[in-house]
Enzyme design. Structure first.
Site, short mmCIF file in Angstrom:
data_model
loop_
_atom_site.label_atom_id
_atom_site.label_comp_id
_atom_site.label_asym_id
_atom_site.label_seq_id
_atom_site.Cartn_x
_atom_site.Cartn_y
_atom_site.Cartn_z
N HIS A 82 -11.88 -12.81 -8.39
CA HIS A 82 -12.15 -11.69 -9.31
C HIS A 82 -13.05 -12.15 -10.46
CE1 HIS A 82 -8.07 -9.73 -8.02
NE2 HIS A 82 -8.90 -9.90 -7.02
N ARG A 119 0.81 -1.22 0.00
CA ARG A 119 0.00 0.00 0.00
C ARG A 119 0.85 1.27 0.00
NH1 ARG A 119 -4.93 -2.36 0.39
NH2 ARG A 119 -4.84 -4.34 1.48
N ASP A 151 -7.47 -14.87 -11.37
CA ASP A 151 -7.89 -14.90 -9.97
C ASP A 151 -9.35 -15.36 -9.92
OD1 ASP A 151 -9.14 -13.87 -7.49
OD2 ASP A 151 -7.17 -12.99 -7.11
N HIS A 195 -11.92 -11.83 -0.47
CA HIS A 195 -11.49 -13.23 -0.49
C HIS A 195 -12.02 -14.00 0.71
CE1 HIS A 195 -7.77 -12.09 -3.14
NE2 HIS A 195 -8.92 -11.68 -3.65
N HIS A 251 -2.33 -5.46 -11.31
CA HIS A 251 -3.70 -5.15 -11.72
C HIS A 251 -3.58 -4.05 -12.76
CE1 HIS A 251 -5.22 -6.49 -7.45
NE2 HIS A 251 -4.54 -7.43 -8.07
N GLU A 254 -4.49 -16.73 -1.86
CA GLU A 254 -4.47 -15.40 -1.24
C GLU A 254 -5.64 -15.33 -0.26
OE1 GLU A 254 -4.96 -13.23 -4.92
OE2 GLU A 254 -2.87 -12.57 -4.87
N TYR A 267 -0.73 -2.26 -4.81
CA TYR A 267 -2.11 -1.97 -5.22
C TYR A 267 -2.25 -0.54 -5.77
CZ TYR A 267 -3.16 -6.23 -2.69
OH TYR A 267 -3.20 -7.54 -2.26
N ASP A 291 -14.45 -7.50 -4.31
CA ASP A 291 -13.25 -8.32 -4.19
C ASP A 291 -12.97 -8.63 -2.73
OD1 ASP A 291 -10.82 -9.54 -4.54
OD2 ASP A 291 -9.73 -7.72 -5.05
N GLU A 343 -3.41 -9.27 -14.25
CA GLU A 343 -4.41 -10.05 -13.50
C GLU A 343 -5.81 -9.60 -13.88
OE1 GLU A 343 -3.64 -10.24 -9.30
OE2 GLU A 343 -5.57 -11.18 -8.85
N HIS A 369 3.84 -9.97 -6.46
CA HIS A 369 2.61 -9.21 -6.70
C HIS A 369 2.94 -7.73 -6.55
CE1 HIS A 369 -1.41 -7.68 -6.67
NE2 HIS A 369 -1.93 -8.88 -6.81
N HIS A 422 -4.70 -17.58 -9.19
CA HIS A 422 -4.87 -17.17 -7.80
C HIS A 422 -6.13 -17.86 -7.29
CE1 HIS A 422 -2.53 -13.08 -7.92
NE2 HIS A 422 -1.74 -14.12 -7.77
ZN LIG Z 1 -5.30 -12.20 -6.95
ZN LIG Z 2 -3.98 -9.29 -7.29
#
Ligand SMILES: [Zn+2]
Ligand SMILES: [Zn+2]
Length: 280
Positions: A180, A38, A177, A229, A108, A259, A71, A227, A142, A68, A214
């Site tokens: 997603h 972040r 993913d 998880h 992303h 994840e 974000y 989104d 992704e 990864h 993912h």
């Molecule tokens: Zn993912």
């Molecule tokens: Zn991701």
């Protein structure tokens, strides 16, 4: 055949700690952040750290690894400063991957935030072309949940980004993913819907472009664009969906990265065991 399945593990205390954490949960591939996801800061690894990570993953039979991206990255943005920052960040992550012997960097693609879908996709393709993707590293786009002006919810849209870029195709791929895809409206639970998704991938993208999966269940309904998880088998994709996936000859040979949430009651070990149990 046995599955390649691992989890996204923390690098806190040093990147080599990720290898130990992966071993503890029983993973044989995995994913890390090369910094704080972040913030814009990306770790610069020394040759020593690079070697130690490469030796560790080799000795433990953990491969491949994925970095990864943070974000904050948005290559679809019309704002020049954010675009530049995103490029610098992604480049540092690609360089970190080279140093660590990590095969994939996943990001992303981004959001157009009002400039329109076409402009956003064009911008993402141009951004990819600004990057210097090191030898041995593949950059993965992704698929996204598709909220707001986010791009990349469909396989056709991901294909457009790749097609509009002039980067050699072998340097680019896609990470699928499950959470997603479900959020973007794809059906994973019903056999027929699952086959439809595979067919769409074949027609709009090309199955060979998908390099990493993912694995995440979803707290929300199909098509919710949310989104969130969930533990494998305990969300709206459910055991049926993951059973389809891990027993699909199209996907079973791909590296699978969890994840899923990590709580006091349940972490990666349980989710990993669940995935293995669903394999016929
Ligand atoms: Zn993912
Ligand atoms: Zn991701």
């Amino acid at each position: 055949m046995s599955l390649k399945v691992g989890a996204h593990v923390s690098v806190s205390g040093g990147v080599e700690k990720a290898v130990e954490r992966q071993k503890e949960i029983g993973g044989n591939c995995g994913q890390i952040f090369a910094g704080s996801p972040r913030t814009w800061s990306v770790a610069e690894y020394t040759d020593e750290e690079g070697e130690s990570f490469q030796n560790g993953t080799r000795d433990e039979g953990q491969n491949p690894y994925v970095i990864h991206s943070t974000y904050l990255v948005n290559l679809g943005t019309p704002k020049d400063d954010l675009f530049e920052k995103s490029l610098n960040c992604l480049q540092s992550e690609l360089d970190a991957a080279e140093k660590l012997g990590v095969e994939y960097v996943v990001f992303h693609p981004g959001a157009h935030t009002g400039s329109g879908r076409k402009n956003g996709i064009q911008r993402i393709a141009e951004g990819i072309d600004e990057l210097n993707i090191p030898e041995g590293v593949t950059l993965l786009l992704e698929n996204t949940a598709g909220k707001g002006t986010t791009l990349g919810r469909s396989f056709g849209e991901l294909r457009e980004m790749i097609e509009k870029s002039s980067t050699p195709e072998k340097k680019l791929g896609v990470c699928l993913d499950t959470c997603h895809a479900h959020a973007a409206g794809y059906e994973l639970r019903e056999k027929e819907g699952f086959q439809d998704m595979i067919q769409e991938i074949e027609e709009d993208l090309g199955l060979e472009k998908v390099k990493v999966l993912h694995l995440n269940d979803s707290k929300n309904e199909k098509g919710s664009e949310k989104d969130n998880h969930q533990h494998i088998g305990e969300g709206n994709i459910g055991e049926k969906g993951f059973k389809n996936l891990v027993n699909s000859e199209k996907f079973e040979q791909l590296p699978m990265v969890l994840e899923t949430p990590v709580t006091d009651e349940k972490g990666y070990s349980e989710n990993l065991a669940k995935i293995k149990k669903l394999k016929n």
